[in-house]
Design an enzyme around this catalytic site. Sequence first.
Site, short mmCIF file in Angstrom:
data_model
loop_
_atom_site.label_atom_id
_atom_site.label_comp_id
_atom_site.label_asym_id
_atom_site.label_seq_id
_atom_site.Cartn_x
_atom_site.Cartn_y
_atom_site.Cartn_z
N GLU A 189 0.81 -1.23 0.00
CA GLU A 189 0.00 0.00 0.00
C GLU A 189 0.84 1.27 0.00
OE1 GLU A 189 -2.39 -0.76 3.44
OE2 GLU A 189 -3.75 -2.10 2.36
N LYS A 248 5.80 -2.06 1.20
CA LYS A 248 5.23 -2.16 2.55
C LYS A 248 5.23 -3.59 3.06
CE LYS A 248 1.15 -1.20 5.35
NZ LYS A 248 -0.23 -0.72 5.42
#
Length: 759
Positions: A477, A589
């Site tokens: 993300e 991430k």
Amino acid sequence: MTSSAFPETMFAPSADPTWLLTEEGYDPLRESSRETRFAISNGFLGVRGERAFTRGRRWTTPARTYVAGLFDRTGEAGGVPVLLPAADWLQVQLHANGIRFVDEPADVPSHRMDLDMRRGLVLSDCFHDAGPVRLRVRTLRLVSLHERALGLQMIRLNILEGEATVTLEASLEGIDHGLTLLTGSPDLMTWRTRRSGIALAMTAGAALKIDGRTEPPGETGPLRSSWTWTTRPGQVVEFERLVSLARSPDGAAAAATARAALKRAQGRRARGVVGDHQAAWSERWAHSEVEVDGDPAAQRALRFAAYHLNSAANPDDERVSIGARALTGSDYGGHVFWDTDIYLLPFYCHTWPEAARALLMYRHHGLEAARAKARAQGWSGALYAWEAASGGEEATPPSTVAPDRQVLGILTGLREHHVSADVAYGVWRYWTATGDEEFLREAGAEILFETARFWASRAVPEPDGRRHIRGVIGPDEYHETVDDNAFTNVMAAWNIQRALDTVELMRGRWPQGWSELSSRLGLDESELDQWRDAAARIATGYDPQTGLYEQFAGFFGLEPVDLSAYAGRSVPMDVVLGRERTQRSQVIKQADVVALLALLPDVFPGGSGKRNFLYYEPRCGHGSSLSSPLHALVAARLGETDKALDYFSRTAAIDLSDTTAAVGGGVHIGALGGLWMATVFGFAGVAFGEDGLHLSPRLPSGWTRLAFTLQWRGRRLGCEILQTARRVTVSLDDGPSTVVQIEATRHPLEPGRPINAAY
Ligand code: BGC
């Protein structure tokens, strides 16, 4: 004569310390995370592990009871529905000559709390030597796995010294946490959520015995009773409270259900309730225990994981699912993410298929909302909510406050579309693990078709001859609004292929069912051709020259950042680098291509799995708890057992070692599911082919033995791997004969004739 209603042994933790999580003393900074770890739950009720006697709410988040499905919009979290806490039914105040007893270090020289994972309950034991009496206080609490409406609290006081007038008052705290009180009588209260209109009923019965004699209570209000007596050394005081809760659209129905459950429990008395609960836990452990010899920390971590996983599910309620923190804390508002479909379902499919089925039925009930979301964005089929609450509508908050206090828009609810393929993946896993034909016909097929339909519309043909999925967020993300995220695209193509397989299956096996479903959904041959075209032409980002998937179009051209230069950091990489630079960099991430490798190893030809792992692993900042378990799984499959064990330990530490600040908000249930996956699919090398179980063990060097049970298509299989002897034993504990493949060799497996083979 002194007689005791509950034997002292009830308050004794299990003798084997590997079944216990024990914390002693008092550390204000760790209270909240202990409350998370020591949460008890049965998938309907969840109760955080607060101390028995607290003074207000100074350091800790309130000890709260959560009720699955009790969602409402509160105005917080941007107006999306969040899980509301119910009143705290464990409140007890004890006064001696007017001085209040509190579990705090000044008054309580020793305090021990045990989470007894084998029995599924929390025990505490402390001595209190301030004020006019000296006493030992032991407590037990559980929410019943046998009858999910029920909670039980038991307190045993041994008066060691002192004569004083003591008052024990049992009450509720937080009776108005966002709920409207409807009725309050001495033994029953009912509430309604303000906007979603869900009724909650709570009923309770409390009793106190002094030296075996029942004392009549003085009732002071709804669900509130108190007793006053004079202590003497040697006195034994036993308090017990049974509560029962029910949720329903209708207040009267909730009240009737709660009353009936309480009545049944009162007939069984506390001892019976504890016995039934323990029997239910024994049954769960018989199906889900994982034993590790040679590494006590890993053993404890796996017990802790299975404890919370078994606590989180409720096979009897297909209108709720499991939130990202289960029922152990308030982070993420109780919302359901892809965590459930990808990280939790494998555990349930192979240890508790009934629970897996209920979770998938929740997705089936969410289809209408998913269709509406797809339509609103201009696509066909079903686009599941990135975050869902009760009905399946999108519940992602529109914004959040970033660590640097900026208000940030959250785009995941709009653009993180891979969840639709993740749901389909869960359906397929359940179907292949159980062979539950009724589920596939009545619910699973529809999910597969509607998600496939979504992808066929979402993957748009372009002049280059490929179909592209533009403007999405993948599992990573940190990079928002990217084109052709490999994870999304490959999962989408896979989703469509499984839907096509299901069409063939239905046509062959249930032609009537196929014709009904296809006409209800308006599915015709030309649409199926579209699906075939989409599955074949979706851009995957795979380069046969290098063997690498590009995480998304343009990823290879982003700024490389040497993450080893930031080793030892205590904050996520996007905070270290800032949001903009992170977006321009190759810092990931969480597992993204690596997640694809974990889920669909077959789409990585030849040695490309390893190549992708070697490329992406150093670029991953592990900014999500979901990242390390999949790295552990993949590393183990690749034979990198030291690295895998390191990722396994990092995953275990998330909830057990207070290494992150976020533990107070609830257990990271997805990571706990991932720990089980890393162990079973990674270290044990379990996979399922059409013919049966495959095993290719790669245990860490310190694990001398690994043993576990698995359910597969109506069979219960016991697996034991002995590392020193390099042998595997597989037994068929229940169900018809099958075949087991150990490394490259196939062995027939029959009841009563375990396989014992070298690996
Ligand atoms: C992760 C998501 C996950 C969510 C809930 C986020 O930080 O990036 O993948 O679904 O947390 O666990």
